[in-house]
Motif scaffolding. Structure first.
Motif, PDB file in Angstrom:
ATOM      1  N   ASP A  54       0.793  -1.312   0.046  1.00  0.00           N
ATOM      2  CA  ASP A  54      -0.001   0.215  -0.019  1.00  0.00           C
ATOM      3  C   ASP A  54       1.030   1.290   0.115  1.00  0.00           C
ATOM      4  O   ASP A  54       1.383   1.862   1.079  1.00  0.00           O
ATOM      5  N   PRO A  55       1.067   1.778  -1.220  1.00  0.00           N
ATOM      6  CA  PRO A  55       1.065   1.251  -2.576  1.00  0.00           C
ATOM      7  C   PRO A  55       2.387   0.395  -3.229  1.00  0.00           C
ATOM      8  O   PRO A  55       3.233   0.227  -2.101  1.00  0.00           O
ATOM      9  N   ILE A  56       2.102  -0.058  -4.063  1.00  0.00           N
ATOM     10  CA  ILE A  56       3.204  -0.935  -5.028  1.00  0.00           C
ATOM     11  C   ILE A  56       4.391   0.097  -4.601  1.00  0.00           C
ATOM     12  O   ILE A  56       4.290   1.008  -5.342  1.00  0.00           O
ATOM     13  N   GLU A  57       5.596  -0.482  -4.419  1.00  0.00           N
ATOM     14  CA  GLU A  57       6.864   0.365  -4.338  1.00  0.00           C
ATOM     15  C   GLU A  57       7.646  -0.132  -5.595  1.00  0.00           C
ATOM     16  O   GLU A  57       7.658   0.320  -6.740  1.00  0.00           O
ATOM     17  N   TYR A  58       8.231  -1.164  -5.162  1.00  0.00           N
ATOM     18  CA  TYR A  58       9.545  -1.774  -6.373  1.00  0.00           C
ATOM     19  C   TYR A  58       8.403  -2.477  -6.983  1.00  0.00           C
ATOM     20  O   TYR A  58       7.763  -3.429  -6.572  1.00  0.00           O
ATOM     21  N   TYR A  59       8.841  -2.621  -8.499  1.00  0.00           N
ATOM     22  CA  TYR A  59       7.993  -3.646  -9.429  1.00  0.00           C
ATOM     23  C   TYR A  59       8.892  -4.774  -9.331  1.00  0.00           C
ATOM     24  O   TYR A  59      10.102  -4.547  -9.588  1.00  0.00           O
ATOM     25  N   HIS A  60       8.288  -5.917  -9.232  1.00  0.00           N
ATOM     26  CA  HIS A  60       9.042  -7.069  -9.600  1.00  0.00           C
ATOM     27  C   HIS A  60       8.663  -7.809 -10.792  1.00  0.00           C
ATOM     28  O   HIS A  60       7.715  -7.908 -10.880  1.00  0.00           O
ATOM     29  N   TYR A  61       9.476  -8.409 -11.587  1.00  0.00           N
ATOM     30  CA  TYR A  61       9.131  -8.916 -12.927  1.00  0.00           C
ATOM     31  C   TYR A  61       9.624 -10.505 -12.649  1.00  0.00           C
ATOM     32  O   TYR A  61      10.073 -10.910 -11.805  1.00  0.00           O
ATOM     33  N   HIS A  62       8.697 -11.426 -13.133  1.00  0.00           N
ATOM     34  CA  HIS A  62       8.891 -12.840 -13.104  1.00  0.00           C
ATOM     35  C   HIS A  62      10.210 -13.210 -13.501  1.00  0.00           C
ATOM     36  O   HIS A  62      10.742 -12.828 -14.796  1.00  0.00           O
ATOM     37  N   LYS A  63      10.908 -13.766 -12.543  1.00  0.00           N
ATOM     38  CA  LYS A  63      12.371 -14.482 -13.273  1.00  0.00           C
ATOM     39  C   LYS A  63      12.050 -15.856 -12.994  1.00  0.00           C
ATOM     40  O   LYS A  63      11.608 -16.421 -13.856  1.00  0.00           O
ATOM     41  N   LYS A  64      12.929 -16.706 -11.847  1.00  0.00           N
ATOM     42  CA  LYS A  64      12.712 -17.890 -11.538  1.00  0.00           C
ATOM     43  C   LYS A  64      11.380 -18.129 -11.121  1.00  0.00           C
ATOM     44  O   LYS A  64      10.751 -19.497 -11.114  1.00  0.00           O
ATOM     45  N   SER A  65      10.874 -17.169 -10.353  1.00  0.00           N
ATOM     46  CA  SER A  65       9.623 -17.220  -9.668  1.00  0.00           C
ATOM     47  C   SER A  65       8.532 -16.607 -10.338  1.00  0.00           C
ATOM     48  O   SER A  65       8.732 -15.967 -11.287  1.00  0.00           O
ATOM     49  N   ILE A  66       7.363 -16.759  -9.889  1.00  0.00           N
ATOM     50  CA  ILE A  66       6.085 -15.989 -10.491  1.00  0.00           C
ATOM     51  C   ILE A  66       5.776 -14.956  -9.287  1.00  0.00           C
ATOM     52  O   ILE A  66       5.639 -15.272  -8.187  1.00  0.00           O
ATOM     53  N   VAL A  67       5.748 -13.583  -9.765  1.00  0.00           N
ATOM     54  CA  VAL A  67       5.261 -12.732  -8.671  1.00  0.00           C
ATOM     55  C   VAL A  67       4.097 -12.001  -8.964  1.00  0.00           C
ATOM     56  O   VAL A  67       4.046 -11.504 -10.176  1.00  0.00           O
ATOM     57  N   ASN A  68       3.453 -11.995  -8.094  1.00  0.00           N
ATOM     58  CA  ASN A  68       1.921 -11.406  -8.059  1.00  0.00           C
ATOM     59  C   ASN A  68       1.997 -10.167  -7.136  1.00  0.00           C
ATOM     60  O   ASN A  68       2.084 -10.658  -6.058  1.00  0.00           O
ATOM     61  N   GLN A  69       1.725  -8.751  -7.626  1.00  0.00           N
ATOM     62  CA  GLN A  69       1.907  -7.801  -6.564  1.00  0.00           C
ATOM     63  C   GLN A  69       0.402  -7.219  -6.502  1.00  0.00           C
ATOM     64  O   GLN A  69      -0.145  -6.730  -7.585  1.00  0.00           O
ATOM     65  N   ARG A  70      -0.275  -7.333  -5.398  1.00  0.00           N
ATOM     66  CA  ARG A  70      -1.571  -6.802  -5.270  1.00  0.00           C
ATOM     67  C   ARG A  70      -1.488  -5.494  -4.261  1.00  0.00           C
ATOM     68  O   ARG A  70      -0.820  -5.388  -3.319  1.00  0.00           O
ATOM     69  N   GLU A  71      -2.118  -4.232  -4.812  1.00  0.00           N
ATOM     70  CA  GLU A  71      -2.064  -2.835  -4.422  1.00  0.00           C
ATOM     71  C   GLU A  71      -3.187  -2.995  -3.513  1.00  0.00           C
ATOM     72  O   GLU A  71      -4.524  -3.095  -3.791  1.00  0.00           O
ATOM     73  N   VAL A  72      -3.171  -2.690  -2.006  1.00  0.00           N
ATOM     74  CA  VAL A  72      -4.220  -2.429  -1.274  1.00  0.00           C
ATOM     75  C   VAL A  72      -4.864  -1.072  -1.651  1.00  0.00           C
ATOM     76  O   VAL A  72      -4.204   0.038  -1.745  1.00  0.00           O
ATOM     77  N   GLY A  73      -6.273  -1.147  -1.809  1.00  0.00           N
ATOM     78  CA  GLY A  73      -6.939   0.164  -2.298  1.00  0.00           C
ATOM     79  C   GLY A  73      -7.340   0.072  -3.736  1.00  0.00           C
ATOM     80  O   GLY A  73      -8.333   0.633  -4.170  1.00  0.00           O
ATOM     81  N   THR A  74      -6.650  -0.606  -4.386  1.00  0.00           N
ATOM     82  CA  THR A  74      -6.888  -0.812  -6.048  1.00  0.00           C
ATOM     83  C   THR A  74      -7.034  -2.089  -6.203  1.00  0.00           C
ATOM     84  O   THR A  74      -8.205  -2.410  -7.085  1.00  0.00           O
ATOM     85  N   ASP A  75      -6.309  -3.299  -5.943  1.00  0.00           N
ATOM     86  CA  ASP A  75      -6.729  -4.625  -6.279  1.00  0.00           C
ATOM     87  C   ASP A  75      -7.441  -5.278  -5.200  1.00  0.00           C
ATOM     88  O   ASP A  75      -8.074  -6.184  -5.473  1.00  0.00           O
TER      89      ASP A  75
END
Length: 372
Positions: free
Chosen positions: A163-184
């Motif tokens: 809240d809010p999303i700060e650093y963006y993470h992109y999928h590398k070896k893992s799957i990353v899902n980022q949920r923003e509180v208040g939006t998602d």
């Protein structure tokens, strides 16, 4: 002042590597550089400037929230140069804004000086790893580094709630899902309630701010997930007390037992202004939960934790004040900065005096001078 001006201000923040941009009426735009506020050599802002600056970057929905609730927060990307976390609020009937710069580049463990044992702990399949410290102490950056390390090295499903999303993470070896509180998702508690159905391995809880969120995070850690979370506490023992105290007295014994088995470690940090070069250096307190410490948590003897950290160096543990002292001895920070950021300022002041040094006027001295 047009959006052009906002662009110029943001360019300056990025170029100077400032951490925050402060905008309020009656003062020129101000940047926080290495912990200190510096005015920019531009005009003093008035009400019109503030409205124009706010409108140039604030989404419609957030402008509505500002007029209804007197404040709003959001994140936005500035070209591909940086992301900013923005806080807009009303004060004396006018608008004020603070924009915190979130660097685009994720840092490595070595670059931010995280204790090496962190790497071992975040490989674990389950448990809770807490990062604590006051606002602006670099908690977000430490957690982003840990998430990036997992993302690079392991195949995990990582779900973050921020809240809010700060650093963006992109999928590398893992799957990353980022949920923003208040939006998602409306709240942290709601996000945690839903997350266990999405087959997560690693869960990041941006802020453990209420009973329901803390309870859900502990439960997730117990049921076989690695949970990373933050609290605004200073010191490892205080963090455990804060969690236990969030619960009604009738549940506190039960929570101590759950916490003693769910908790992996507590990393408590402070950011200090350097004197040897421009920039900041982090000082860490690090508690690793050993069987002896599990007993202390269960028995409610958290006041004894600090002395266990002191003898736990072989497990990678260290006290905040010891790390501050090491930075001071290495010439990285001033005596004043060390004392201001420490847990026991009087002890460190004595230590400096015993070694023949001096501590300038710190918050500690000033407190004593307040007329009773």
């Amino acid at each position: 002042m047009s959006t052009m001006q906002m662009d110029r201000l943001l360019d300056t923040v990025v170029r100077e590597r400032g951490s925050d941009l402060h905008l309020t009426i009656g003062r020129p735009p101000t940047i926080r550089l290495n912990g200190h506020l510096t005015n920019l050599k531009t005009k003093v802002l008035d009400s019109e400037d503030m409205v124009a600056l706010m409108k140039s970057i604030t989404p419609e929905q957030k402008q509505q929230e500002l007029s209804e609730h007197g404040g709003t927060d959001f994140g936005f990307s500035y070209a591909d140069l940086a992301r900013f976390r923005v806080s807009v609020f009303k004060q004396r009937g006018d608008i004020a804004m603070v924009l915190r710069r979130i660097p685009n580049k994720l840092l490595s463990f070595d670059e931010i000086g995280l204790p090496p044992i962190c790497r071992e702990l975040i490989r674990r399949p389950r448990g809770m790893f807490l990062v604590t410290g006051p606002t602006g102490s670099g908690k977000t950056t430490s957690l982003a580094t840990m998430i990036d390390y997992i993302n690079l090295n392991f195949d995990r499903h990582i779900v973050t709630m921020e809240d809010p999303i700060e650093y963006y993470h992109y999928h590398k070896k893992s799957i990353v899902n980022q949920r923003e509180v208040g939006t998602d998702v409306p709240t942290f508690a709601e996000a945690l309630r839903r997350v266990l159905r999405s087959d997560p391995d690693v869960i990041l809880v941006g802020e453990m701010r209420d009973l329901e969120t803390i309870e859900s995070a502990i439960r997730a850690a117990e049921t076989g997930h690695l949970v990373l979370g933050t609290l605004h506490t200073t010191g490892a023992a205080k963090t455990i007390d804060r969690i236990v105290d969030a619960f009604p007295v009738s549940q506190q014994n039960q929570i101590r037992v759950q916490l003693s088995t769910a908790l992996l470690s507590v990393l408590s940090q402070q950011l200090c202004a350097r004197v040897d070069q421009p920039g900041l250096v982090a000082a860490y307190e690090f508690l690793v939960i050993t069987p002896a410490i599990q007993n202390l948590i269960r028995e409610g003897k958290t006041f004894r934790i600090d002395s266990f950290i002191q003898i736990g160096k072989k497990f990678g543990m260290q006290l905040l004040d010891d790390h501050l002292w090491a930075h001071y001895k290495a010439g990285k920070i001033s005596a004043e900065e060390m004392v201001d950021k420490s847990k026991s300022p009087a002890d460190l002041t004595d230590k400096v005096h015993r070694e023949g040094g001096t501590v300038g006027r710190t918050e500690l001295d000033l407190k004593d001078e307040v007329p009773r």
